[in-house]
Design a protein around this motif. Structure first.
Motif, mmCIF file in Angstrom:
data_model
loop_
_atom_site.group_PDB
_atom_site.id
_atom_site.type_symbol
_atom_site.label_atom_id
_atom_site.label_comp_id
_atom_site.label_asym_id
_atom_site.label_seq_id
_atom_site.Cartn_x
_atom_site.Cartn_y
_atom_site.Cartn_z
ATOM 1 N N ARG A 17 26.486 9.616 8.191
ATOM 2 C CA ARG A 17 26.856 10.253 6.923
ATOM 3 C C ARG A 17 27.718 11.508 7.054
ATOM 4 O O ARG A 17 28.322 11.945 6.093
ATOM 5 N N SER A 70 14.392 4.799 10.893
ATOM 6 C CA SER A 70 13.529 4.103 9.920
ATOM 7 C C SER A 70 12.126 4.708 9.872
ATOM 8 O O SER A 70 11.124 3.995 9.817
ATOM 9 N N GLU A 117 10.601 6.310 7.576
ATOM 10 C CA GLU A 117 9.851 6.201 6.314
ATOM 11 C C GLU A 117 9.014 4.932 6.207
ATOM 12 O O GLU A 117 8.141 4.823 5.352
ATOM 13 N N ASP A 126 10.803 13.815 7.809
ATOM 14 C CA ASP A 126 12.163 13.288 7.962
ATOM 15 C C ASP A 126 13.113 13.992 6.994
ATOM 16 O O ASP A 126 12.674 14.743 6.115
ATOM 17 N N LEU A 127 14.391 13.688 7.137
ATOM 18 C CA LEU A 127 15.388 14.279 6.256
ATOM 19 C C LEU A 127 15.327 13.619 4.888
ATOM 20 O O LEU A 127 15.169 12.401 4.779
ATOM 21 N N VAL A 128 15.457 14.441 3.867
ATOM 22 C CA VAL A 128 15.484 13.946 2.496
ATOM 23 C C VAL A 128 16.757 14.474 1.851
ATOM 24 O O VAL A 128 17.053 15.666 1.929
ATOM 25 N N SER A 129 17.504 13.549 1.244
ATOM 26 C CA SER A 129 18.701 14.008 0.538
ATOM 27 C C SER A 129 18.510 13.710 -0.942
ATOM 28 O O SER A 129 18.089 14.551 -1.723
ATOM 29 N N SER A 130 18.773 12.465 -1.350
ATOM 30 C CA SER A 130 18.551 12.113 -2.759
ATOM 31 C C SER A 130 17.072 11.853 -3.038
ATOM 32 O O SER A 130 16.632 11.910 -4.174
ATOM 33 N N GLY A 131 16.322 11.536 -2.014
ATOM 34 C CA GLY A 131 14.905 11.196 -2.182
ATOM 35 C C GLY A 131 14.676 9.709 -2.388
ATOM 36 O O GLY A 131 13.544 9.246 -2.500
ATOM 37 N N SER A 132 15.760 8.931 -2.405
ATOM 38 C CA SER A 132 15.589 7.506 -2.732
ATOM 39 C C SER A 132 14.884 6.736 -1.609
ATOM 40 O O SER A 132 14.123 5.813 -1.882
ATOM 41 N N THR A 133 15.096 7.137 -0.354
ATOM 42 C CA THR A 133 14.401 6.431 0.742
ATOM 43 C C THR A 133 12.891 6.653 0.630
ATOM 44 O O THR A 133 12.099 5.719 0.816
HETATM 45 C C1 PRP Z 1 18.511 9.903 6.599
HETATM 46 C C2 PRP Z 1 17.037 10.165 6.721
HETATM 47 C C3 PRP Z 1 16.443 9.340 5.625
HETATM 48 C C4 PRP Z 1 17.539 9.245 4.596
HETATM 49 C C5 PRP Z 1 17.219 10.121 3.424
HETATM 50 O O1 PRP Z 1 18.864 8.795 7.293
HETATM 51 O O2 PRP Z 1 16.560 9.824 7.997
HETATM 52 O O3 PRP Z 1 16.096 8.073 6.087
HETATM 53 O O4 PRP Z 1 18.733 9.699 5.218
HETATM 54 O O5 PRP Z 1 18.240 10.094 2.456
HETATM 55 P P1 PRP Z 1 17.905 9.924 0.896
HETATM 56 O O6 PRP Z 1 16.897 10.966 0.561
HETATM 57 O O7 PRP Z 1 19.223 10.159 0.199
HETATM 58 O O8 PRP Z 1 17.396 8.548 0.696
HETATM 59 P P2 PRP Z 1 20.383 8.402 7.568
HETATM 60 O O9 PRP Z 1 20.872 7.473 6.530
HETATM 61 O O10 PRP Z 1 21.218 9.645 7.752
HETATM 62 O O11 PRP Z 1 20.314 7.618 8.902
HETATM 63 P P3 PRP Z 1 19.333 7.784 10.156
HETATM 64 O O12 PRP Z 1 18.252 6.781 9.914
HETATM 65 O O13 PRP Z 1 20.212 7.456 11.315
HETATM 66 O O14 PRP Z 1 18.816 9.187 10.192
#
Ligand code: PRP
Length: 286
Positions: free
Chosen positions: A15, A144, A146, A159-166
């Motif tokens: 990303r 993966s 989540e 883990d990283l959260v951006s939009s929260g959709s995962t």
């Molecule tokens: C990141 C992170 C989450 C996801 C969160 O993964 O690990 O799985 O983004 O984003 P969201 O909140 O917008 O759903 P990424 O797609 O960067 O790939 P990665 O699995 O290689 O970390």
């Protein structure tokens, strides 16, 4: 021997890549981005781009393989390398968070005591647990994350959260934010012969970033209200006021921070401003 060239490492895929290249483009640096290419030369700036795996970039910058890198701040926390954060770049904003299945009765961090937490960020997680005086079983997995609670591998994830959709798709709820992160420029040792090129790149990046935070604002206003309107405007300098063809009216121009625009828009209208235009700025040299 040609002119010495700066080397910048950016993500090979993922990303951050697109926005990193876009940022260089906005700095007027054109890079041929052939598919599956591992190295590319800028045509109009002494810069080579190395496309590397995200998690390897801090190491390569520390080892002087690349002079610069673009990575998420979260990776700097995790990798603990001897490199310097130079500039936050304002994209790839996210946060490192702990999430647990929705149905859990989570009352606070103490819930995590003795639990299994899946993460790709064990260093940051260990730091958080230590600070809270908690002990948990950390399961390090590289992707993966989540899915881990759903398949019985862990009780929680970090883990990283951006939009929260995962998180949403995996029936998880964000409970603790460890820190916020965004893409940043990092630097290792910049050789003397590249110092001027490096400073030029920083100057261009700062001009692009400054422009993104500011907007050019234009409006028409009756002359007897101009003084009050100027008092409302938080511009860099005194605004430009130009007479309109219509008697008794002027056009007011200024540059304002985008955040502040929403605070003052109502006041401007109440003071008689009309035809308000907000225009993006391409570059801003202070
Ligand atoms: C990141 C992170 C989450 C996801 C969160 O993964 O690990 O799985 O983004 O984003 P969201 O909140 O917008 O759903 P990424 O797609 O960067 O790939 P990665 O699995 O290689 O970390």
């Amino acid at each position: 021997m040609g002119q010495p060239r700066l080397k910048i490492a950016i993500q090979k895929s993922g990303r951050l890549q697109e926005d990193s290249l876009q940022m260089l483009k906005e700095c007027g640096i054109s890079i041929d981005n052939g598919k599956d290419q591992l190295k590319a030369q800028a045509r109009n700036f002494p810069l080579d781009v190395l496309y590397l795996r995200n998690s390897d970039i801090p190491q390569y910058v520390q080892d002087d393989v690349a002079h610069l890198g673009i990575v998420g701040e979260n990776l700097l926390v995790e990798k603990q390398k001897d490199i310097q954060k130079v500039l936050p770049l304002g994209f790839s904003k996210c946060r490192l968070s702990i999430a647990v299945p929705k149905e859990m009765d989570y009352a606070g961090p103490a819930w995590l005591n003795g639990k299994r937490i899946a993460t790709s960020y064990p260093v940051a997680l260990k730091g958080f647990l230590k600070e809270k005086n908690l002990t948990a079983d950390i399961h390090e997995i590289s992707g993966s994350v989540e899915i881990a609670p759903g398949i019985g591998l862990a009780d929680a994830v970090c883990d990283l959260v951006s939009s929260g959709s995962t998180l949403f798709k995996n029936n998880l709820e964000e409970k603790e934010v460890l820190f916020k992160s965004q893409a940043c420029l990092v630097a290792g040792n910049i050789p003397k012969k590249l110092e001027a090129t490096y400073q030029q790149l920083i100057f261009r990046l700062e001009s692009v970033l400054e422009a993104k935070n500011n907007k050019y604002l234009l409006m028409n206003a009756p002359n007897d209200k101009i003084e009050e309107i100027i008092k409302i405007l938080p511009g860099m300098k005194s605004p430009t006021v130009m007479p309109l063809a219509t008697e008794g009216w002027s056009s007011v121009h200024t540059v304002i921070n985008e955040q502040k625009f929403w605070d003052i828009i109502g006041k401007l209208k109440n003071h008689g401003a009309q035809g308000i235009l907000v225009i993006p700025i391409q570059k801003m040299i202070l």
